[in-house]
Design an enzyme around this catalytic site. Structure first.
Site, short mmCIF file in Angstrom:
data_model
loop_
_atom_site.label_atom_id
_atom_site.label_comp_id
_atom_site.label_asym_id
_atom_site.label_seq_id
_atom_site.Cartn_x
_atom_site.Cartn_y
_atom_site.Cartn_z
N LEU A 33 0.46 12.06 -12.99
CA LEU A 33 1.79 11.20 -12.67
C LEU A 33 1.39 10.31 -11.31
O LEU A 33 0.44 10.88 -10.65
CB LEU A 33 2.97 12.27 -12.20
N ASP A 34 1.86 9.23 -11.48
CA ASP A 34 1.34 8.40 -10.11
C ASP A 34 1.79 9.04 -8.74
O ASP A 34 2.91 9.76 -8.86
CB ASP A 34 1.99 6.89 -10.30
N LYS A 35 1.40 8.51 -7.56
CA LYS A 35 1.94 9.27 -6.45
C LYS A 35 3.25 9.13 -6.23
O LYS A 35 4.01 10.29 -5.74
CB LYS A 35 0.83 8.65 -5.45
N LYS A 86 5.53 1.77 -15.95
CA LYS A 86 5.79 0.65 -15.08
C LYS A 86 5.28 -0.76 -15.72
O LYS A 86 5.89 -1.56 -15.59
CB LYS A 86 5.02 0.90 -13.81
#
Ligand code: URA
Length: 232
Positions: A102-104, A187
């Site tokens: 998962l992205d930060k 995104k």
């Protein structure tokens, strides 16, 4: 397994520190004080204690974590906190790693394991595993943009996504279900459809959800059933 290796794996310290621990008489095996650092331990049979507290003999780890925003999905990072910081030190020693990423700035469900075969079957498996995300966005997701997400949207760099499910919940909020895990996929899909994601949270992976880890930063072991679902 050697006693000193077991204790080092379980994060009781470096090999040297563990030798000291044994020397000082703080370790027992089946109720008898241990004296030899190379004593052989049977994982399934022996009971090892340090200062009277039982040492877990668990070798395989399968957990779900409610990842907070601000943590990098990695085992180590020179600058930022990493998801492994949220788990006991023995997890790193035992080779636990995040399954996918998962992205930060993304929060939500993250699986971790030290079973490489199991982990990779989720990331690269041929079976499609639906992943459900909730998101906030800015901008306008036109009818046409939504239709393209549903049909399989083409991203700005020419990457073709598979058809996805998207549901607008209220203005600026949506739920999306994808069966892939491309880089920044949600995104970039929303961006290709005219919006900008401002908040992203993963709610589930297949049948595994945030149930019992609703509080951010909490984690629990997966059930046999949850583990088994990805072994079939
Ligand atoms: N898609 C994204 O864009 N980011 C994530 O963290 C997960 C899916």
């Amino acid at each position: 397994m050697r006693l000193d290796k077991l204790l080092a794996n379980k994060a009781f310290g470096s090999r040297k520190e563990v030798h000291q621990l044994i020397k000082s008489g703080r370790v027992s095996i089946n109720g008898v004080q241990a004296t030899k650092k190379d004593q052989s331990i049977s994982i399934d049979v022996d009971e090892v204690m340090v200062d009277g507290v039982r040492v877990s003999m668990q070798q395989m780890y399968y957990v779900k974590l409610h990842k907070p925003a601000g943590y990098v999905t990695a085992v180590e990072d020179k600058i930022h906190p990493v998801v492994m910081d949220l788990l006991p030190p023995e997890y790193i020693k035992m080779g636990v790693f995040p399954v996918g990423r998962l992205d930060k700035d993304t929060e939500g469900l993250l699986l971790l394991t030290n079973d490489g075969v199991w982990g990779h079957s989720i990331i690269n498996g041929h079976k499609s595993v639906p992943k459900v995300y909730e998101l906030n966005y800015e901008g306008i997701l036109s009818k046409e943009g939504l239709a393209r997400i549903k049909e399989g949207i083409l991203l700005g760099d020419g990457t073709q996504c598979k058809p996805a499910t998207i549901e607008l919940l209220e203005p600026g909020k949506a739920k999306i279900i994808i069966e892939e895990g491309k880089y920044h996929q949600v995104k970039r899909m929303i961006s290709a459809a005219g919006g900008t994601v401002t908040y992203l949270k993963r709610l589930s992976i297949g049948t595994i959800t945030l149930k019992d880890i609703e509080t951010i930063s909490t984690f629990i072991p997966l059930t046999e059933e949850e583990i088994g679902a990805f072994k079939k």
